[in-house]
Design an enzyme around this catalytic site. Sequence first.
Site, PDB file in Angstrom:
ATOM      1  N   SER B 127       0.838  -1.202   0.000  1.00 53.50           N
ATOM      2  CA  SER B 127       0.000   0.000   0.000  1.00 53.50           C
ATOM      3  C   SER B 127       0.868   1.246   0.000  1.00 53.50           C
ATOM      4  CB  SER B 127      -0.849  -0.028   1.267  1.00 53.50           C
ATOM      5  OG  SER B 127      -1.340   1.256   1.581  1.00 53.50           O
ATOM      6  N   TYR B 151      -0.410   0.142  10.300  1.00 52.08           N
ATOM      7  CA  TYR B 151      -0.727  -0.575   9.053  1.00 52.08           C
ATOM      8  C   TYR B 151       0.401  -0.400   8.036  1.00 52.08           C
ATOM      9  CZ  TYR B 151      -3.172  -1.513   4.629  1.00 52.08           C
ATOM     10  OH  TYR B 151      -3.540  -1.976   3.393  1.00 52.08           O
ATOM     11  N   LYS B 155       2.871  -3.279   6.465  1.00 54.63           N
ATOM     12  CA  LYS B 155       3.010  -3.492   5.018  1.00 54.63           C
ATOM     13  C   LYS B 155       4.482  -3.354   4.600  1.00 54.63           C
ATOM     14  CE  LYS B 155      -1.078  -4.579   3.623  1.00 54.63           C
ATOM     15  NZ  LYS B 155      -1.275  -5.933   3.070  1.00 54.63           N
TER      16      LYS B 155
END
Lengths: 333, 333
Positions: B127, B151, B155
Amino acid sequence: MHFLIIGAAGMIGRKFAESLASDAILGGKTVDRLTLADVVSPQEPAGFRGDVSCLTADLSSPGAAEQLISGRPDVIYHLAAIVSGEAEADFEKGYRINLDGTRNLFEAIRKAGGEEGWKPRVVYASSNAVYGGDFPDVIPDDYILTPQTSYGTQKAIGELLLADYTRRGIFQGIGLRLPTICVRPGKPNRAASGFFSGIIREPLVGLDAVLPVPDTVRHWMTSPRSAIGFLRHAATLDPAQVGDRPNLTMPALSVTVGEQIEALRRIAGDRVVAHIRREPDPLIARIVNGWARAFDPQRALSLGFTTETRFEDIILAHIEGELGGRIPERHAA
Amino acid sequence: MHFLIIGAAGMIGRKFAESLASDAILGGKTVDRLTLADVVSPQEPAGFRGDVSCLTADLSSPGAAEQLISGRPDVIYHLAAIVSGEAEADFEKGYRINLDGTRNLFEAIRKAGGEEGWKPRVVYASSNAVYGGDFPDVIPDDYILTPQTSYGTQKAIGELLLADYTRRGIFQGIGLRLPTICVRPGKPNRAASGFFSGIIREPLVGLDAVLPVPDTVRHWMTSPRSAIGFLRHAATLDPAQVGDRPNLTMPALSVTVGEQIEALRRIAGDRVVAHIRREPDPLIARIVNGWARAFDPQRALSLGFTTETRFEDIILAHIEGELGGRIPERHAA
C-alpha cells in the site's frame, strides 16, 4: 539513571560499558546502575561506583526480555545480534535472534509500560547493511532501504518496529545505522570486512596483514571511540528534535584503501606499511563491491553526532586506545 | 495453473476472482484451478470452467497457512489484511494479522518448498501507506519508506520479508503498492478516504455525498479495473526483469478533488454534481494531508503496468462495471 545494555559482551557493548563506568555523567545525569546482558556472561567494567548486574540471557527465549527489563531501566541499548555471515548461513537462527529477539524486547516494554506508565529510551543498533542493490555513490538520508542480505532485512524490520513503537508512545526509540568500525581491536576474524581493520592493526604490531581488494576500494568507517560517542549521544537527544524518523545514518569517513595506507605511512612509516601483502580475492572483492561507499548523513550531523574527519585520527584513536599511545613495530626498529 | 487468492472475499479479491473466472488465460497459460480463501467464506465466481475451492481460514491461526497452500498453487495472491483504521485502533490484532499472518504464509511456503522443490509466485498487496511523514510532492521509486501508521509499518515489513524470501530463492515475490481505489463500489464506509469515491458514486445514482476537504486536495488513485489489471500482470512478469527490488509502486492518476468534480460534470452534468455537499471536516482534512499526492512509478511503468490517464476514464470504468453503462440519475431527469 539505570542503563541496560543487551549485547554487553560484544566489542562495542564492552567498550560502551567501560565508557559509562569511567565517565558516568551523561546529559547532566549520573549513571548509577548498569545491567549488562548477553548470551555469554558480560564482564563487569572496572572503576564503576554504582551498582552493576551481569545477566546471561537470550532475547529469543520465552521470558528473557521480561527478565532483562524487570529493573525498569531508564535507557535500554539493544546491541545484540547474529552477525551478517551467520544470519545468511542460518536463515532460521537469524530471524529468531535478530527479528523475534528484537520484537520480544519491544513487546515486553509495551506490556510493562502499559501497566506502570514506564517509558524508557531504547537505542537500537542498526547497520548500513540496510542498504543494498543499486544505490548512488553518496547515499542521502531519504534513500530507500533495499537490503540484499537477511541480516540487513532483519535490521531494516527492527528500524520499522522501533519507529512504530516510538510513534505509538510505547518508548522513545533512537536507531543508529552504525558504519564499519575501524580499527577493530583483537585478533583477525573471518568477516569479509575484516581487512579494513587488519591492514592497520596488524602492521602496527609488526605482523603481516592481507589486503584482498584493490587500493581504489572506498568504504565508510569510523573508530570504536566515535561509535561509543554515538551511543552516549543517543541517550541525551531531545525526542522532539528527532521527530518522526528515529532511525539515523551515523556519520563516518569515506576513504579508499589507498588513503588508509597512506595515512598509516604518514603516522608509522614505510616499514610498518611493508607488512601489508596484496593478495587479491575475487570473492571478497565482489562482496565488498556491494557495500555502500559513502553517505550524506545530514540528519545525524544536525543532531550533533560527530566522527573523525581524517583517517589519521582513526589510526591515532587506535594507538591511543589499544596500544598505550605507542607504535610497537616502530619502537622495535 | 492453480491460483490461490487469500483475501478473496474483499472487494479487490472478489473482483479478481471474477476476472480470472471470466478470462482464464494469463500470460498464455490457462487458469484451471482456483482456491479462494478469507476469514469469511468467499463466493464462488460465476462462469469458471475449472475447479474452485472456497476456504474459510485466518492466516494468523496455527496451521492455517499450511492448509491454504496444501494444494501447492502456482501463484499465490496475498491480499488479506486488517485495514489501516483497525490496525491503528487494535495494535495487537494489526500485528497478528498483517505481520504474523504474512510471515506464517511465507514460512509455510519455505518449509514446503524445501521438501519438494516447489517455488510458487507470491503476489503481495502492499500500500502507499508505507510512505509517510516528510516526502516530496512527487515521490520517486527510490524514496525511503517511513510509514506513520501501524498498518503502513506492517506493510513495509511485509515488503522486506517478501524481498528477502525472494532473494533466497524460496518463492518469486512481487509486491504491489496499491493506490487508493476509486470509484470503490458499494455503500459509503467510514474510511477517511471514502469521500474520494463517494463524491462520484453517490451523485451518479441520485444520492447526496459529503465532501469534507477543499477542492485543492490532491490524491493518487486508480480504478478497480486497473487494480485487477495490476494483479493479472504481476502473474506474467519475468523475475529477471523485476531484479532485486520486487516491491513496486503501482501507477495511478494524481488528481485534485476539483478535477474529479469537473470530470464528473463533463460526463454526467450539473444536476449530478449538485449532489456534492461541501461540509469541511478538519480531522479528515488533517488525515488526508498526511497522504502521498503523487508518485513517479518509473519501475512499474517500465515493467508494463498501466492505469487510466484521465479521471473521466475512471468514472466511465465505474459506470460500465457497476451501473450497466448507464447513469441512473441522468435517466431519472
